[in-house]
Design an enzyme around this catalytic site. Structure first.
Site, short mmCIF file in Angstrom:
data_model
loop_
_atom_site.label_atom_id
_atom_site.label_comp_id
_atom_site.label_asym_id
_atom_site.label_seq_id
_atom_site.Cartn_x
_atom_site.Cartn_y
_atom_site.Cartn_z
CD GLN A 21 -2.87 -1.18 2.36
OE1 GLN A 21 -2.55 -1.84 3.34
NE2 GLN A 21 -3.98 -0.47 2.32
CG HIS A 115 -0.42 -6.09 5.58
ND1 HIS A 115 -0.48 -5.33 6.74
CD2 HIS A 115 -1.60 -5.88 4.96
CE1 HIS A 115 -1.63 -4.68 6.79
NE2 HIS A 115 -2.34 -5.00 5.71
CG ASN A 159 -2.65 -7.47 8.50
OD1 ASN A 159 -2.82 -6.88 9.56
ND2 ASN A 159 -3.46 -7.29 7.46
CD GLU A 160 -6.89 -7.17 8.87
OE1 GLU A 160 -7.14 -7.23 7.65
OE2 GLU A 160 -7.22 -6.21 9.58
C1 BGC Z 1 -6.00 -4.04 6.43
C2 BGC Z 1 -5.36 -2.83 5.79
C3 BGC Z 1 -6.41 -1.96 5.16
C4 BGC Z 1 -7.38 -1.53 6.22
C5 BGC Z 1 -8.45 -0.59 5.72
C6 BGC Z 1 -7.25 -3.73 7.20
O1 BGC Z 1 -8.11 -4.82 7.18
O2 BGC Z 1 -5.05 -4.70 7.24
O3 BGC Z 1 -4.40 -3.26 4.87
O4 BGC Z 1 -5.89 -0.86 4.49
O5 BGC Z 1 -8.03 -2.69 6.72
O6 BGC Z 1 -9.21 -1.20 4.72
#
Ligand code: BGC
Length: 458
Positions: A21, A115, A159-160
């Site tokens: 990003q 990520h 991440n997530e």
């Molecule tokens: C993610 C980010 C994303 C943000 C806003 C999160 O779920 O980790 O990469 O930019 O949400 O959408």
């Protein structure tokens, strides 16, 4: 007397971001391919993003001016290992320079190792859908931690995993665009296993490091609170989206029916030093027999809610501060308080910055309230320092404390940036900050710890 909400000393204040990003020039991962396929809703391409590969340091300077003492960023695996087994030492050197720059500004780097983006070669071998591929991730993690451990000792492995698996493999909204529930849960299982193995690999190299992962927590509330059907479907979505992954990571097993279909996660128990919490919003859920793919619950944004910018109503609709308190409480309770908590992401898409200042204050008041009640929250990382390329939404939504004028790389700090700086400097929220940045919000913010406002359902 001036009121104030102060945080424990040593509290981490900072922002979070990701490589794809922000860096620009990433053309070797599956998101680049997705862009080429025209899948970005605005038709844009990530291109130079926020130009961090060339000049992250100019934004780190802005973080230093805000007196942030932490900054979360991610490494781009496809730069470090552009082809299977080939390592790019120039890429490692660039990351070393970024981390060294942060440290000399007294900003603790928090480094995410994965990520959302995968090198193309990894994606083409089936990515995390193949259990055999976990070893590639662990090999990459070992390599970078060896190379960066003198500059970083705070790691987010993945991440997530819940967003990666559900959006990419069940809803088809992220690459690879699959719509297959069973595949999605397999990916989720393999990512949690990958986290566990990465955890032990890092632990072996750096016994004193902080190692964890973060999950995305999204609230699902019954549209009609006293309707058993609405409550049932809201609970189903909540369990599936929020708690299945946490439960599996804690115990090694998914709840039924998935635990009959998936191999247990080995060595899961204890494999984290903290819980990373990413929280943005909530949705209401109404029972609807016509939407089996959504587990019979139609989701929508509550009417009358204060909203993020339009465009992402379904996913980033309501600004709901109490949700952060509810999530912190729920994670603490479900993990029996076994580890400290960090808010590893929380943010708002608000291009003109007329809701973000108050939203930040109200969310922080909720963090403060959780701490007040004994929940060990150790830091708050706002998403994000600067506007960045928001995945499918491109430049269409803006999460930065600082505006980026895309393509010319101009920076325009929003009022939220100077407010966040004042909060970090004060290690808390003062009445004067609220009066200047969110007049009228004093009672909502300072009342958040009053008994009168304690009735938030958890
Ligand atoms: C993610 C980010 C994303 C943000 C806003 C999160 O779920 O980790 O990469 O930019 O949400 O959408």
């Amino acid at each position: 007397m001036q009121r104030g909400l102060y945080f424990p000393s040593g509290f981490l204040w900072g922002t979070a971001s990701s490589a794809y990003q922000c860096e620009g020039g990433n053309t070797n991962n599956q998101w680049y391919r997705w862009e080429q396929q025209g899948r970005i809703l605005t038709g844009e391409q990530c291109g130079d993003a926020a130009n961090w590969w060339q000049a992250a340091e100019t934004d780190f300077e802005l973080a230093e001016q805000m007196e942030n003492n932490a900054l979360r960023l991610s490494l781009e695996w496809s730069r470090i290992e552009p082809a299977e087994g080939q390592w790019d030492s120039a890429a490692i050197d660039r990351y070393r320079a970024m981390l060294a720059d942060l440290r000399q500004r007294h900003i603790t780097p928090i480094v995410t190792l994965h990520h959302f983006t995968d090198p193309l070669w990894f994606a083409d071998r089936g990515g995390f859908a193949q259990v055999a591929n976990i070893r590639y991730f662990v090999r990459y993690v070992t390599r970078v931690v060896q190379a960066l451990q003198d500059l970083c000792d705070f790691w987010v492995t993945i991440n997530e995993p819940n967003i990666y698996a559900i959006l990419g493999y069940q809803l088809g909204a992220y690459p690879p665009g699959e719509a297959n529930l069973l595949l999605a849960v397999r990916v989720l299982r393999n990512m949690i296993q990958a986290h566990v193995e990465a955890f032990y690999a890092i632990r072996g190299l750096q016994p004193g490091a902080q190692i964890g992962y973060c999950l995305h927590y999204h609230l699902f509330d019954a549209a009609i609170p006293f309707s058993p059907l609405d409550r049932g479907v809201a609970r189903l979505q909540d369990t599936y989206f929020n708690w299945a992954a946490l439960h599996a990571a804690e115990t090694g097993r998914f709840t039924l029916p998935f635990n009959m279909l998936l191999a247990p996660i080995t060595r899961a128990s204890g494999a984290r030093d903290y819980h990373g919490i990413n929280y943005y919003t909530r949705e209401m859920v109404r029972f609807d027999p016509t939407v089996p793919a959504e587990l019979f619950g139609r989701r929508f944004t509550r009417r009358g809610a204060i909203l993020n910018d339009p465009g992402k109503e379904n996913f980033f609709g309501e600004i709901y501060p109490a949700g952060l308190y509810r999530v912190l409480k729920a994670v603490y309770r479900r993990t029996r308080g076994n580890k400290p908590l960090y808010v590893t992401e929380n943010g708002f898409s608000d291009t003109v910055d007329d809701r973000r200042p108050r939203a930040i204050l109200e969310h922080l008041a909720m963090v403060h309230r959780a701490i007040d009640e004994g929940i060990p929250v150790r830091g708050y990382l706002h998403w994000s320092l600067v506007d960045n390329f928001e995945w499918n939404e491109g430049w269409g939504v803006r999460f930065g404390l600082i505006e980026v004028v895309p393509y010319i790389q101009q920076r325009v700090p929003r009022p939220s940036a100077s407010m966040f700086g004042e909060i970090c400097r004060a290690n808390g929220i003062t009445e004067s900050i609220v009066e200047r940045y969110a007049p009228g919000a004093e009672d909502a913010i300072f009342g958040a710890t009053d008994t009168a406002q304690r009735r938030i359902p958890v």
